[in-house]
Write an enzyme that holds these catalytic residues in place. Structure first.
Site, PDB file in Angstrom:
ATOM      1  N   ASN A 140      12.626 -19.365 -21.368  1.00 19.91           N
ATOM      2  CA  ASN A 140      12.072 -18.754 -22.554  1.00 19.91           C
ATOM      3  C   ASN A 140      10.663 -19.275 -22.839  1.00 19.91           C
ATOM      4  O   ASN A 140       9.676 -18.566 -22.600  1.00 19.91           O
ATOM      5  CB  ASN A 140      13.001 -19.010 -23.748  1.00 19.91           C
ATOM      6  CG  ASN A 140      12.538 -18.315 -25.016  1.00 19.91           C
ATOM      7  OD1 ASN A 140      11.515 -17.644 -25.011  1.00 19.91           O
ATOM      8  ND2 ASN A 140      13.273 -18.483 -26.086  1.00 19.91           N
ATOM      9  N   ASP A 141      10.542 -20.501 -23.302  1.00 24.45           N
ATOM     10  CA  ASP A 141       9.243 -21.046 -23.699  1.00 24.45           C
ATOM     11  C   ASP A 141       8.187 -20.927 -22.600  1.00 24.45           C
ATOM     12  O   ASP A 141       7.022 -20.677 -22.884  1.00 24.45           O
ATOM     13  CB  ASP A 141       9.382 -22.521 -24.092  1.00 24.45           C
ATOM     14  CG  ASP A 141      10.102 -22.687 -25.425  1.00 24.45           C
ATOM     15  OD1 ASP A 141      10.109 -21.714 -26.207  1.00 24.45           O
ATOM     16  OD2 ASP A 141      10.658 -23.764 -25.667  1.00 24.45           O
ATOM     17  N   VAL A 142       8.598 -21.099 -21.345  1.00 27.20           N
ATOM     18  CA  VAL A 142       7.622 -21.118 -20.252  1.00 27.20           C
ATOM     19  C   VAL A 142       7.053 -19.727 -19.961  1.00 27.20           C
ATOM     20  O   VAL A 142       6.184 -19.585 -19.106  1.00 27.20           O
ATOM     21  CB  VAL A 142       8.220 -21.697 -18.954  1.00 27.20           C
ATOM     22  CG1 VAL A 142       8.617 -23.147 -19.162  1.00 27.20           C
ATOM     23  CG2 VAL A 142       9.404 -20.891 -18.473  1.00 27.20           C
TER      24      VAL A 142
END
Lengths: 469, 131
Positions: free
Chosen positions: A396-398
């Protein structure tokens, strides 16, 4: 003469250890490298066994220790699941730390064995300095690694544990440790030796508890580095070249890995170490859609299968969620089926994906994904623009473009995988929860994004079934 | 000056020189040598340590990111070379304490040595080429 021989053997072993690391520059040479390492260790152990003056009872004890430790180590290494690799490495680090503490104690109680006595029969001051450093770093490595192990193994919540005055307490304890070391060097008092050990154990524990689960790649690398410095400290104490050289190699290696991991998150090592960042991973729910945002587009596995079958180029982005769901095997099956349809498949790995450096690569390799298909961030990022599908599984964040555009975001400046440039983006996710950093991913709301809700393994299995039809 | 006298003088001189040399050696041993012996090994070890740090730095930057997990496995295994210190303590130590601590360290380090190399071997065996 015998002494010269063992020194020579240690030299050969150091060179073999350097070659072992050198071999890891490519998968093809890496296996030979590992063998070099094993041979080097064998030579070092043999040369030490043949050291003049070794007592028979001592040699028996050594062989017994090697047998017990060796069997446990081999057994664990054969049985461990590759998803649990980060825990295993943390546990191994703790053993190096504890071994360093024990060797420091042995050197303290038998200084004559290492020739570190001065003319008056006291341990030399310089050796006491080196001994206390090896002891303190070893003890910090031990307790820090135990906490890292508990967090990685899920026996302890990955959430950071913070309290008021935490950093002040740590700084005070650090200063106290320094005072203890100085008075130990001045007096050589055994009580101070054990106080240093106790305080360092406590400090290692306190240093790691505020660090969150997803920051563990940095912690594991850092503890790897510490275990090297501890070995080097002991090497100085007992005046052994091999220990010093190897300690330096390992210390440098861990430091570089920590640096790479921090760069992968655009955070300074200080920021990571001060801790308190992030939650247990996905605890802060964004509450589906929320506010004035357009509704997300949820798709079925059949839709995904249809779109991917007709694509030409697909880039798969695996994250820790894939590891948790154990979806790597079925993911590879999906890729095989798509390759038969003539689709070009590659994998994109973010530097901090997973819970230790290179974790995703090992999991994909275990699932028989050829390493030529697996690419690093810098290598693959330009290719997203030509891709028809970016298939994000458990990450997600990446992939969050806010890292490039939103200066107020906690992940601003972090290098990301440019999945938004692909024609269609699939996200396999359990729900709408935000990632580790606790920020929303605007990509979920874009018109060319399709969410596939569910367990990563189950959803991928359904796609495989749809492809087989 | 006849040859005998010359020879006697030379012999006397030689004796003086030998006495001087012996004196110089005593001076050197009592004043210079301990200082050198104390400083030199440490400086030598420090030099080797720093050089090894540089070697490690350059070698590790060459490791491909795909193999960072095996790198941790190998470094973990080789850092257990601390077993050498543990073995010396166990084998040469006369006190029970040294033997006990040495034995504990040997056992812990061997878990790591065997475990570290074995798990790395397992990992590396999986990195295969296409087809």
């Amino acid at each position: 003469m015998a002494h010269t021989l063992s020194t020579l053997a240690y030299l050969v072993a150091s060179v073999l250890f350097i070659l072992a690391l050198r071999g890891l520059s490519h998968p093809e040479t890496s296996r030979k490298g590992n063998t070099f390492g094993m041979v080097g260790m064998g030579i070092a152990v043999l040369a030490t066994l043949l050291h003049p003056g070794m007592s028979f009872s001592g040699i028996s004890l050594i062989v017994l220790g090697l047998l017990i430790g060796g069997s446990i180590g081999t057994y664990v290494a054969q049985k461990i699941e590759m998803t649990s690799l980060p825990q295993l490495v943390a546990a191994f680090h703790s053993l190096v730390g504890m071994a360093a503490v024990a060797v420091a104690a042995a050197a303290f109680y038998a200084p004559e064995s290492f020739g570190i006595l001065d003319a008056r029969g006291h341990i030399k001051a310089g050796s006491l300095v080196e001994m206390s450093l090896g002891l303190a770093i070893g003890a910090i490595t031990f307790s820090g690694s135990v906490i890292a192990f508990l967090k990685l193994d899920g026996r302890m919540s990955g959430a950071p544990i913070t309290f008021k005055g935490q950093h002040l307490l740590n700084a005070a304890l650090g200063a106290l440790l320094l005072v203890l070391i100085i008075s130990f060097v001045a007096s050589g008092n055994p009580l101070l030796f054990w106080l240093i050990a106790l305080l360092a154990f406590g400090l290692g524990f306190l240093l790691i508890i505020p660090i969150g689960g997803a920051d563990m790649p940095v912690v594991v690398s850092m503890l790897n580095s510490y275990s090297g410095w501890a070995a080097a400290g002991i090497g100085f104490t007992v005046g052994n070249l091999l220990l010093i050289v190897t300690g330096a190699l390992v210390g440098a290696s861990g430091a570089i890995l920590s640096y790479i991991m921090c760069k992968g998150m655009n955070r300074s090592i200080i920021n990571v170490l001060l801790g308190g960042f992030g939650s247990d991973g996905g605890a802060a729910a964004a509450g589906g859609g929320g506010g004035d945002r357009p509704p997300v587009k949820a798709g079925s596995p059949e839709d995904a299968a249809y779109i991917m079958k007709n694509a030409q180029k697909i880039i798969i982005v695996p994250g820790y969620g894939m590891a948790v769901a154990q979806a790597q095997q079925v993911l590879r099956e999906m890729a095989e089926l798509l390759k038969k349809e003539g689709v070009d498949i590659s994998y994109a790995i973010h530097p901090v994906a997973g819970r230790m450096p290179g974790h995703m690569n090992v999991l994909l390799a275990e699932a028989n994904v050829p390493y030529e298909e697996v690419h690093e961030l810098e290598e693959i990022n330009p290719e997203f623009a030509e891709a028809d599908v970016a298939f994000v599984i458990g990450a997600n964040d990446v992939t969050n473009p806010a890292a490039k555009t939103d200066k107020s975001s906690p992940i601003y400046g972090m290098p990301i995988l440019d999945v938004e440039k692909a024609k269609t983006v699939f996200f396999i996710k359990r729900g709408m929860a935000s990632g580790y950093a606790g920020v929303d991913n605007e990509l979920f709301f874009r018109p060319n994004t399709m969410m596939l809700f569910g367990d990563a393994k189950k959803v991928t299995q359904q796609i495989v079934q749809a492809l087989q039809r | 000056m006849n040859p005998t006298e010359l020879a006697n003088r030379a012999a006397a001189l030689a004796q003086d020189a030998m006495a001087l040399a012996a004196q110089a050696r005593v001076v050197a041993e009592t004043h210079v040598a301990p200082a050198a012996a104390a400083a030199e090994p440490f400086l030598l070890l420090l030099t080797i340590f720093l050089m090894a740090c540089f070697v490690g730095y350059y070698v590790v930057w060459n490791v491909t990111p795909a193999l960072h997990s095996p790198l941790m496995g190998v470094t973990n295994a080789i850092s257990s070379v601390i077993v050498v210190g543990a073995m010396l303590a166990t084998g040469l130590g006369e006190s029970t304490a040294a033997k006990v601590f040495g034995f504990i360290a040997v056992t812990l380090a061997s878990v790591n040595i065997f475990g570290g190399f074995a798990v790395t071997r397992r990992m590396l065996a999986m990195f295969k080429k296409k087809g």
